[in-house]
Write a protein that holds these residues in place. Structure first.
Motif, PDB file in Angstrom:
ATOM      1  N   ALA A  32       0.824  -1.206   0.000  1.00  0.00           N
ATOM      2  CA  ALA A  32       0.000   0.000   0.000  1.00  0.00           C
ATOM      3  C   ALA A  32       0.862   1.263   0.000  1.00  0.00           C
ATOM      4  O   ALA A  32       0.544   2.248  -0.677  1.00  0.00           O
ATOM      5  N   CYS A  33       1.962   1.247   0.774  1.00  0.00           N
ATOM      6  CA  CYS A  33       2.864   2.402   0.778  1.00  0.00           C
ATOM      7  C   CYS A  33       3.412   2.655  -0.614  1.00  0.00           C
ATOM      8  O   CYS A  33       3.398   3.791  -1.114  1.00  0.00           O
ATOM      9  N   HIS A  34       3.901   1.618  -1.259  1.00  0.00           N
ATOM     10  CA  HIS A  34       4.499   1.783  -2.584  1.00  0.00           C
ATOM     11  C   HIS A  34       3.468   2.225  -3.619  1.00  0.00           C
ATOM     12  O   HIS A  34       3.785   3.027  -4.507  1.00  0.00           O
ATOM     13  N   GLU A  35       2.251   1.734  -3.500  1.00  0.00           N
ATOM     14  CA  GLU A  35       1.197   2.164  -4.419  1.00  0.00           C
ATOM     15  C   GLU A  35       0.880   3.639  -4.270  1.00  0.00           C
ATOM     16  O   GLU A  35       0.386   4.279  -5.208  1.00  0.00           O
ATOM     17  N   ASN A  36       1.159   4.193  -3.094  1.00  0.00           N
ATOM     18  CA  ASN A  36       0.924   5.613  -2.835  1.00  0.00           C
ATOM     19  C   ASN A  36       2.224   6.428  -2.848  1.00  0.00           C
ATOM     20  O   ASN A  36       2.280   7.530  -2.301  1.00  0.00           O
ATOM     21  N   ASN A  37       3.255   5.854  -3.498  1.00  0.00           N
ATOM     22  CA  ASN A  37       4.548   6.535  -3.657  1.00  0.00           C
ATOM     23  C   ASN A  37       5.167   6.905  -2.319  1.00  0.00           C
ATOM     24  O   ASN A  37       5.792   7.951  -2.165  1.00  0.00           O
ATOM     25  N   MET A  38       4.966   6.052  -1.328  1.00  0.00           N
ATOM     26  CA  MET A  38       5.573   6.216  -0.011  1.00  0.00           C
ATOM     27  C   MET A  38       6.570   5.086   0.213  1.00  0.00           C
ATOM     28  O   MET A  38       6.449   4.011  -0.376  1.00  0.00           O
ATOM     29  N   LYS A  39       7.539   5.333   1.073  1.00  0.00           N
ATOM     30  CA  LYS A  39       8.516   4.309   1.423  1.00  0.00           C
ATOM     31  C   LYS A  39       8.382   3.950   2.898  1.00  0.00           C
ATOM     32  O   LYS A  39       8.015   4.790   3.718  1.00  0.00           O
ATOM     33  N   ASP A  54      13.807  -8.613   1.371  1.00  0.00           N
ATOM     34  CA  ASP A  54      13.227  -9.416   0.299  1.00  0.00           C
ATOM     35  C   ASP A  54      11.737  -9.159   0.140  1.00  0.00           C
ATOM     36  O   ASP A  54      11.166  -9.408  -0.937  1.00  0.00           O
ATOM     37  N   LYS A  55      11.099  -8.668   1.188  1.00  0.00           N
ATOM     38  CA  LYS A  55       9.667  -8.344   1.116  1.00  0.00           C
ATOM     39  C   LYS A  55       9.422  -6.924   0.586  1.00  0.00           C
ATOM     40  O   LYS A  55       8.278  -6.511   0.427  1.00  0.00           O
ATOM     41  N   GLY A  56      10.511  -6.177   0.371  1.00  0.00           N
ATOM     42  CA  GLY A  56      10.366  -4.890  -0.296  1.00  0.00           C
ATOM     43  C   GLY A  56      10.458  -3.664   0.581  1.00  0.00           C
ATOM     44  O   GLY A  56      10.158  -2.558   0.113  1.00  0.00           O
ATOM     45  N   ILE A  57      10.880  -3.805   1.856  1.00  0.00           N
ATOM     46  CA  ILE A  57      11.024  -2.589   2.658  1.00  0.00           C
ATOM     47  C   ILE A  57      12.139  -1.720   2.073  1.00  0.00           C
ATOM     48  O   ILE A  57      12.989  -2.186   1.309  1.00  0.00           O
ATOM     49  N   ASP A  58      12.133  -0.469   2.446  1.00  0.00           N
ATOM     50  CA  ASP A  58      12.995   0.515   1.791  1.00  0.00           C
ATOM     51  C   ASP A  58      14.185   0.943   2.639  1.00  0.00           C
ATOM     52  O   ASP A  58      14.873   1.904   2.305  1.00  0.00           O
ATOM     53  N   GLY A  59      14.437   0.245   3.744  1.00  0.00           N
ATOM     54  CA  GLY A  59      15.600   0.557   4.556  1.00  0.00           C
ATOM     55  C   GLY A  59      15.335   0.334   6.024  1.00  0.00           C
ATOM     56  O   GLY A  59      14.303  -0.226   6.427  1.00  0.00           O
ATOM     57  N   PHE A  60      16.286   0.805   6.848  1.00  0.00           N
ATOM     58  CA  PHE A  60      16.213   0.579   8.296  1.00  0.00           C
ATOM     59  C   PHE A  60      16.608   1.824   9.070  1.00  0.00           C
ATOM     60  O   PHE A  60      17.524   2.552   8.676  1.00  0.00           O
ATOM     61  N   ARG A  61      15.961   2.030  10.188  1.00  0.00           N
ATOM     62  CA  ARG A  61      16.502   2.837  11.271  1.00  0.00           C
ATOM     63  C   ARG A  61      17.283   1.835  12.123  1.00  0.00           C
ATOM     64  O   ARG A  61      16.726   0.856  12.616  1.00  0.00           O
ATOM     65  N   VAL A  62      18.577   2.046  12.262  1.00  0.00           N
ATOM     66  CA  VAL A  62      19.447   1.036  12.842  1.00  0.00           C
ATOM     67  C   VAL A  62      19.675   1.353  14.319  1.00  0.00           C
ATOM     68  O   VAL A  62      20.382   2.293  14.674  1.00  0.00           O
ATOM     69  N   ASP A  63      19.079   0.553  15.170  1.00  0.00           N
ATOM     70  CA  ASP A  63      19.112   0.771  16.609  1.00  0.00           C
ATOM     71  C   ASP A  63      20.524   0.581  17.164  1.00  0.00           C
ATOM     72  O   ASP A  63      21.265  -0.306  16.730  1.00  0.00           O
ATOM     73  N   THR A  64      20.909   1.418  18.119  1.00  0.00           N
ATOM     74  CA  THR A  64      22.180   1.286  18.862  1.00  0.00           C
ATOM     75  C   THR A  64      23.341   0.921  17.936  1.00  0.00           C
ATOM     76  O   THR A  64      24.122   0.007  18.215  1.00  0.00           O
ATOM     77  N   VAL A  65      23.493   1.660  16.847  1.00  0.00           N
ATOM     78  CA  VAL A  65      24.380   1.226  15.767  1.00  0.00           C
ATOM     79  C   VAL A  65      25.856   1.244  16.144  1.00  0.00           C
ATOM     80  O   VAL A  65      26.660   0.560  15.513  1.00  0.00           O
ATOM     81  N   ASN A  66      26.237   1.994  17.165  1.00  0.00           N
ATOM     82  CA  ASN A  66      27.662   2.080  17.508  1.00  0.00           C
ATOM     83  C   ASN A  66      28.037   1.245  18.737  1.00  0.00           C
ATOM     84  O   ASN A  66      29.057   1.476  19.364  1.00  0.00           O
ATOM     85  N   LYS A  67      27.219   0.233  19.048  1.00  0.00           N
ATOM     86  CA  LYS A  67      27.501  -0.600  20.227  1.00  0.00           C
ATOM     87  C   LYS A  67      27.783  -2.053  19.879  1.00  0.00           C
ATOM     88  O   LYS A  67      27.924  -2.890  20.775  1.00  0.00           O
ATOM     89  N   TYR A  68      27.891  -2.382  18.601  1.00  0.00           N
ATOM     90  CA  TYR A  68      28.087  -3.781  18.221  1.00  0.00           C
ATOM     91  C   TYR A  68      29.498  -4.273  18.546  1.00  0.00           C
ATOM     92  O   TYR A  68      29.703  -5.469  18.737  1.00  0.00           O
ATOM     93  N   SER A  69      30.445  -3.373  18.575  1.00  0.00           N
ATOM     94  CA  SER A  69      31.833  -3.756  18.841  1.00  0.00           C
ATOM     95  C   SER A  69      32.210  -3.392  20.271  1.00  0.00           C
ATOM     96  O   SER A  69      32.199  -2.214  20.640  1.00  0.00           O
ATOM     97  N   LYS A  70      32.548  -4.401  21.060  1.00  0.00           N
ATOM     98  CA  LYS A  70      32.977  -4.192  22.439  1.00  0.00           C
ATOM     99  C   LYS A  70      34.480  -4.442  22.574  1.00  0.00           C
ATOM    100  O   LYS A  70      35.078  -5.149  21.752  1.00  0.00           O
ATOM    101  N   TYR A  71      35.061  -3.898  23.616  1.00  0.00           N
ATOM    102  CA  TYR A  71      36.424  -4.286  24.000  1.00  0.00           C
ATOM    103  C   TYR A  71      36.303  -5.574  24.799  1.00  0.00           C
ATOM    104  O   TYR A  71      35.861  -5.575  25.949  1.00  0.00           O
TER     105      TYR A  71
END
Length: 516
Positions: A27-34, A136-153
């Motif tokens: 429905a989003c894509h049919e209405n030119n929304m992402k 694969d289902k056609g989403i247009d991207g991500f808001r990436v949660d806590t993106v700078n915490k994946y690498s720990k010492y």
């Protein structure tokens, strides 16, 4: 609240089904929304199948998909966590597991064990289950949660003792912007994100949640186009105004701020991409903070709508991709101050309150309860998570059942249906303002920023420049009349008041002037 994911390939049943999401995408894509989704891959739920396997035995193949460490013992033989790190939600970052007799790491709640990005098989599973499944289902991207915490010492050293009265210490330096973080994000980009396009052929978008990164040079590493990592990030200096450091014991000790502090924050992040190949975002609300009207304006009935429109002018004229948080477009405000702590359901609010009660009751910090309650009334995450009021019916039209939090008592005065009918509503004003932002996107979206009258405690005035075009933005943050700025012959493009006076800014008024 949705951040303890037990299955990346399913939808929490009260919210619907995967098929519902597929219909929404279509429905989003049919209405030119992402449509973008929230990507939460620093941790899973302790109910996720991966974690259940990981905790089942020390020799399970998925044991290393999370961080498990043996106990330490003090001189008296008492068991102690592997480090003295303080969790985001108070207490230790480590929880003891009786079955395998080891601790597991969780930067947040004990129900949210951290994934071990050092393990390549774990990363591959994340890419397949949490990302490709939805791309694969056609989403247009991500808001990436806590993106700078994946690498720990991963040597897991103790943090310096900065709070002598506590057994746990702030330790962000050991798990934020870690040694392999840019490697991990570039891998995510090259192996997954770069392989997908939106429905109209553009690259899928990523917006990273980048906390505890106050240095513009550090932020630029994530959003520089040549680094091929993220498209843009959320940097939180503006929403943390008045707070103590995130993850510290003083987060909800409110600190009074003045308007020049806000101006300096805006100027810093408006200009950090100048002359670079990076990009920026503009926002003043999200799901982790109190409502902007209650924090930066006035939520008193006579000033609520004026404040909402004033803040809209202040931020919608700024450079970058503009984000509105649900409810901001109708001027939603914080929960009433009369609500007791039992009405606050967020895990962070509850844990900070329990800590405050303990420290106040044992005499080590007698005023802690009053200070934390004041901070929660202004800044708690609960305020932004109240049900959205669609109309003036039961529960604001949000649900016929019992929502996770009670609906704000103001729903009869603040709801979408009412504002759609009113030409002068906050919603109608946002529609006008966004239309003007698109019409003048050269100067508003892409213009360079110039701060004026930095020390003024009452008004926020700045200019935006794009080639020969200039916008002058003047905003009154007080309930008193203030002198209007010199306009140098510019024409008035917009006022948040229906009638504007030339020589005075009215209480909580915002104006935009344009010159060519």
């Amino acid at each position: 609240m949705g951040y303890d994911i037990s299955n990346y390939e399913a939808v929490y049943p009260p919210y619907g089904t995967v098929e519902d999401v597929e219909k929404l995408i279509k429905a989003c894509h049919e209405n030119n929304m992402k449509l973008i989704l929230d990507l939460v891959v620093n941790h899973t739920s302790n109910q996720h199948a991966w974690f259940k396997e990981s905790r089942s035995s020390k020799d399970n193949p998925k044991r290393d998909w999370y961080f498990w460490r043996p106990a330490r013992y003090d001189e008296g033989g008492n068991r102690m966590p592997p480090t003295n790190w303080r969790s985001y939600f108070a207490g230790s970052t480590w929880t003891w597991d009786d079955l395998t007799q080891e601790y597991y790491l969780h930067l947040y709640d004990e129900s949210q064990p951290d994934l071990n990005w050092e393990n390549k098989e774990c990363r591959s599973a994340i890419y397949d289950s949490a990302m490709r499944f939805w791309l694969d289902k056609g989403i247009d991207g991500f808001r990436v949660d806590t993106v700078n915490k994946y690498s720990k010492y991963v040597d897991f050293l103790d943090a310096p003792v900065t709070d002598p009265g506590s057994a746990v210490q702030p330790a962000a330096q050991f798990w934020c912007n870690g040694p392999r973080i840019h490697e991990f994000i570039r891998e995510m980009k090259s192996q997954v994100l770069s392989k997908y396009r939106t429905f109209d052929g553009l690259p899928v978008v990523t917006i990273g949640e980048l906390s505890m990164t106050p240095d513009p040079e550090g932020v630029l590493k994530y959003v520089s186009a040549k680094n091929k990592e993220l498209d843009m990030i959320f940097q939180f200096d503006i929403t943390h105004l008045g707070q103590g450091p995130p993850g510290s014991d003083s987060k909800y000790d409110f600190t009074a701020w003045d308007l020049p502090q806000m101006k300096q924050i805006v100027a810093k992040w408006q200009s950090f991409i100048d002359g670079t190949d990076g990009w920026s975002t503009v926002f003043c609300e999200n799901h982790d903070n109190g409502r902007s009207i209650s924090r930066f304006g006035s939520d008193a009935p006579e000033w609520r709508e004026k404040s909402a429109k004033m803040l809209a002018v202040c931020f919608a004229a700024q450079t970058g991709t503009l984000f509105l948080y649900q409810g901001q477009e109708i001027g939603m405000i914080n929960a009433p101050r009369e609500w007791g702590i039992e009405k606050y359901h967020d895990v962070e609010s509850q844990k900070y309150w329990k800590e405050a009660v303990r420290l106040a009751d044992n005499g080590s910090d007698p005023t802690r309860k009053e200070r934390v309650m004041r901070g929660l009334q202004l800044m708690a995450r609960d305020h932004a998570r109240l049900p959205f009021p669609w109309d003036d019916s039961f529960n604001g039209g949000f649900s016929e059942g019992q929502p996770w939090m009670r609906v704000h008592e103001s729903y009869r005065e603040i709801n979408a249906k009412l504002q759609e009918k009113e030409a002068d509503s906050v919603l109608s004003f946002w529609k006008l303002l966004l239309q003007l932002r698109k019409e003048h996107k050269d100067v508003f979206v892409y213009g360079t920023f110039e701060l004026l009258d930095t020390a003024n405690l009452s008004t926020f005035v700045y200019k935006k420049h794009y080639r020969g075009k200039t916008a002058l933005v003047a905003v009154n943050f007080t309930a008193e009349h203030q002198p209007a700025p010199e306009t140098d012959g510019s024409r008035l493009l917009l006022s948040s008041y229906l009638e504007s006076t030339q020589d005075k800014l009215q209480p909580f008024e915002g104006r935009i002037y344009i010159s060519y």
